[in-house]
Design a protein around this motif. Structure first.
Motif, PDB file in Angstrom:
ATOM      1  N   GLN A 139       0.856  -1.181   0.000  1.00 32.73           N
ATOM      2  CA  GLN A 139       0.000   0.000   0.000  1.00 32.73           C
ATOM      3  C   GLN A 139       0.890   1.229   0.000  1.00 32.73           C
ATOM      4  OE1 GLN A 139      -2.261  -0.571   3.576  1.00 32.73           O
ATOM      5  NE2 GLN A 139      -3.995  -1.440   2.461  1.00 32.73           N
ATOM      6  N   TYR A 140       0.282   2.380  -0.343  1.00 37.16           N
ATOM      7  CA  TYR A 140       1.069   3.611  -0.401  1.00 37.16           C
ATOM      8  C   TYR A 140       1.595   4.016   0.970  1.00 37.16           C
ATOM      9  CZ  TYR A 140      -2.386   6.610   1.809  1.00 37.16           C
ATOM     10  OH  TYR A 140      -3.206   7.208   2.711  1.00 37.16           O
ATOM     11  N   ASP A 141       0.860   3.710   2.039  1.00 42.32           N
ATOM     12  CA  ASP A 141       1.293   4.160   3.362  1.00 42.32           C
ATOM     13  C   ASP A 141       2.419   3.309   3.950  1.00 42.32           C
ATOM     14  OD1 ASP A 141      -0.348   2.005   3.743  1.00 42.32           O
ATOM     15  OD2 ASP A 141      -1.550   2.916   5.328  1.00 42.32           O
ATOM     16  N   ASP A 142       2.866   2.284   3.205  1.00 42.73           N
ATOM     17  CA  ASP A 142       4.040   1.517   3.615  1.00 42.73           C
ATOM     18  C   ASP A 142       5.338   2.253   3.272  1.00 42.73           C
ATOM     19  OD1 ASP A 142       2.386  -0.529   4.476  1.00 42.73           O
ATOM     20  OD2 ASP A 142       2.478  -1.584   2.552  1.00 42.73           O
ATOM     21  N   ILE A 143       5.256   3.215   2.350  1.00 44.26           N
ATOM     22  CA  ILE A 143       6.446   3.942   1.882  1.00 44.26           C
ATOM     23  C   ILE A 143       6.269   5.422   2.210  1.00 44.26           C
ATOM     24  CG2 ILE A 143       7.878   4.459  -0.137  1.00 44.26           C
ATOM     25  CD1 ILE A 143       6.655   1.879  -1.411  1.00 44.26           C
ATOM     26  N   PRO A 144       7.100   5.991   3.083  1.00 43.52           N
ATOM     27  CA  PRO A 144       6.907   7.384   3.515  1.00 43.52           C
ATOM     28  C   PRO A 144       6.935   8.411   2.386  1.00 43.52           C
ATOM     29  CG  PRO A 144       8.438   6.279   4.979  1.00 43.52           C
ATOM     30  CD  PRO A 144       8.163   5.338   3.850  1.00 43.52           C
ATOM     31  N   SER A 145       7.737   8.187   1.341  1.00 40.59           N
ATOM     32  CA  SER A 145       7.767   9.170   0.256  1.00 40.59           C
ATOM     33  C   SER A 145       6.453   9.174  -0.524  1.00 40.59           C
ATOM     34  CB  SER A 145       8.953   8.925  -0.682  1.00 40.59           C
ATOM     35  OG  SER A 145       8.781   7.717  -1.360  1.00 40.59           O
ATOM     36  N   LEU A 146       5.759   8.046  -0.570  1.00 38.26           N
ATOM     37  CA  LEU A 146       4.454   8.015  -1.227  1.00 38.26           C
ATOM     38  C   LEU A 146       3.384   8.698  -0.376  1.00 38.26           C
ATOM     39  CD1 LEU A 146       4.344   4.461  -2.864  1.00 38.26           C
ATOM     40  CD2 LEU A 146       4.906   6.655  -3.907  1.00 38.26           C
ATOM     41  N   VAL A 147       3.546   8.629   0.941  1.00 37.28           N
ATOM     42  CA  VAL A 147       2.635   9.369   1.827  1.00 37.28           C
ATOM     43  C   VAL A 147       2.824  10.867   1.595  1.00 37.28           C
ATOM     44  CG1 VAL A 147       2.060   9.874   4.229  1.00 37.28           C
ATOM     45  CG2 VAL A 147       2.548   7.525   3.544  1.00 37.28           C
ATOM     46  N   PHE A 148       4.086  11.301   1.545  1.00 37.25           N
ATOM     47  CA  PHE A 148       4.382  12.704   1.249  1.00 37.25           C
ATOM     48  C   PHE A 148       3.838  13.088  -0.116  1.00 37.25           C
ATOM     49  CE2 PHE A 148       7.633  15.523  -0.840  1.00 37.25           C
ATOM     50  CZ  PHE A 148       7.173  16.701  -0.287  1.00 37.25           C
ATOM     51  N   PHE A 149       3.979  12.197  -1.088  1.00 35.93           N
ATOM     52  CA  PHE A 149       3.494  12.437  -2.441  1.00 35.93           C
ATOM     53  C   PHE A 149       1.991  12.668  -2.450  1.00 35.93           C
ATOM     54  CE2 PHE A 149       1.776  10.701  -6.410  1.00 35.93           C
ATOM     55  CZ  PHE A 149       2.467  11.447  -7.351  1.00 35.93           C
ATOM     56  N   MET A 150       1.245  11.795  -1.754  1.00 34.40           N
ATOM     57  CA  MET A 150      -0.207  11.932  -1.753  1.00 34.40           C
ATOM     58  C   MET A 150      -0.645  13.204  -1.017  1.00 34.40           C
ATOM     59  SD  MET A 150      -3.238   9.412  -0.559  1.00 34.40           S
ATOM     60  CE  MET A 150      -3.516  10.137   1.011  1.00 34.40           C
ATOM     61  N   ILE A 151      -0.018  13.508   0.103  1.00 31.63           N
ATOM     62  CA  ILE A 151      -0.380  14.717   0.854  1.00 31.63           C
ATOM     63  C   ILE A 151      -0.045  15.965   0.042  1.00 31.63           C
ATOM     64  CG2 ILE A 151       0.188  16.072   2.907  1.00 31.63           C
ATOM     65  CD1 ILE A 151       0.509  13.379   4.391  1.00 31.63           C
ATOM     66  N   ALA A 152       1.124  15.994  -0.585  1.00 33.31           N
ATOM     67  CA  ALA A 152       1.529  17.165  -1.367  1.00 33.31           C
ATOM     68  C   ALA A 152       0.596  17.388  -2.552  1.00 33.31           C
ATOM     69  CB  ALA A 152       2.973  17.001  -1.849  1.00 33.31           C
ATOM     70  N   ASN A 153       0.242  16.323  -3.255  1.00 32.35           N
ATOM     71  CA  ASN A 153      -0.667  16.470  -4.395  1.00 32.35           C
ATOM     72  C   ASN A 153      -2.066  16.875  -3.946  1.00 32.35           C
ATOM     73  OD1 ASN A 153       0.523  15.892  -7.132  1.00 32.35           O
ATOM     74  ND2 ASN A 153       1.370  14.207  -5.940  1.00 32.35           N
ATOM     75  N   SER A 154      -2.485  16.410  -2.780  1.00 36.97           N
ATOM     76  CA  SER A 154      -3.785  16.820  -2.247  1.00 36.97           C
ATOM     77  C   SER A 154      -3.781  18.297  -1.885  1.00 36.97           C
ATOM     78  CB  SER A 154      -4.144  15.984  -1.016  1.00 36.97           C
ATOM     79  OG  SER A 154      -4.216  14.625  -1.343  1.00 36.97           O
ATOM     80  N   ILE A 155      -2.687  18.774  -1.294  1.00 39.62           N
ATOM     81  CA  ILE A 155      -2.574  20.195  -0.939  1.00 39.62           C
ATOM     82  C   ILE A 155      -2.583  21.060  -2.192  1.00 39.62           C
ATOM     83  CG2 ILE A 155      -0.966  21.918  -0.004  1.00 39.62           C
ATOM     84  CD1 ILE A 155      -0.199  19.826   2.124  1.00 39.62           C
ATOM     85  N   VAL A 156      -1.833  20.649  -3.210  1.00 36.44           N
ATOM     86  CA  VAL A 156      -1.776  21.425  -4.453  1.00 36.44           C
ATOM     87  C   VAL A 156      -3.135  21.408  -5.156  1.00 36.44           C
ATOM     88  CG1 VAL A 156      -0.694  21.565  -6.734  1.00 36.44           C
ATOM     89  CG2 VAL A 156       0.711  21.157  -4.721  1.00 36.44           C
TER      90      VAL A 156
END
Length: 195
Positions: free
Chosen positions: A75-92
């Motif tokens: 899952q995406y939440d197993d990899i911290p950079s993917l968590v950052f990726f999803m949060i950053a894209n959601s913010i943008v």
């Protein structure tokens, strides 16, 4: 012998507004065209960041291990950079939704510089955040696809192909959104320069 010619003063019909000779008014049509292009690019970037965030958030793959009851899951939440990726894209994505009214103001009032300057500042931050998140995730996805033989890291994507394809596609979408945001910045800077 001196000769003088008396010229009577004439009143201008400009209602007290001084007309400067040689000063041209900015072309409203060009600025309005730039503002419309900005709005369209903003919608495209919003769709790309939203698609990237949703795709990475829904990326999930399970593989059985010996029995049906014991499974390995990616899952995406197993990899911290993917968590950052999803949060950053959601913010943008949220920023781009909130910036649409300001973009409409720039279409309606093409000579207004304050909303455009405000958009330039926040667009630069959004572009930086989008490209940083996509770059961090791209490096992890590269390792997942190819591994690293020097450190004995095996390619992760040989087993979790669907997960890796979904995440790779979302990284490409995010990089496209970052490129669109850079084009928006160039358009806005060009419109401000012509003021």
């Amino acid at each position: 012998m001196e000769t003088s010619i008396n010229i009577p003063e004439t009143k201008s019909k400009s209602n007290g507004k001084a007309l400067a000779v040689g000063v041209q008014q900015p072309n409203r049509g060009v600025k309005k065209g730039i503002a419309i292009g900005d709005f369209i690019l903003r919608l495209c970037a919003m769709a790309a960041t939203m698609g990237a965030a949703i795709t990475v958030g829904l990326a999930d793959q399970s593989l059985p291990f010996f029995t049906q009851f014991l499974r390995f899951q990616a899952q995406y939440d197993d990899i911290p950079s993917l968590v950052f990726f999803m949060i950053a894209n959601s913010i943008v994505t949220a920023y781009l939704v909130l910036s649409l009214p300001f973009s409409v103001i720039c279409i309606v009032r093409p000579l207004a510089t304050t909303p455009r300057l405000l958009l330039v500042i926040f667009d630069a931050a959004a572009a930086g955040l989008t490209i940083a998140a996509a770059s961090a995730s791209a490096s992890i996805i590269y390792l997942a696809h190819n591994g690293n033989p020097n450190t004995n890291w095996l390619p992760f994507c040989q087993q979790y192909g669907d997960f890796c394809q979904a995440v790779s596609g979302s990284v490409v979408g995010s990089l496209i959104a970052g490129t669109l945001l850079l084009f928006i910045l160039i358009l806005s800077a060009f419109a401000l320069k012509r003021s």
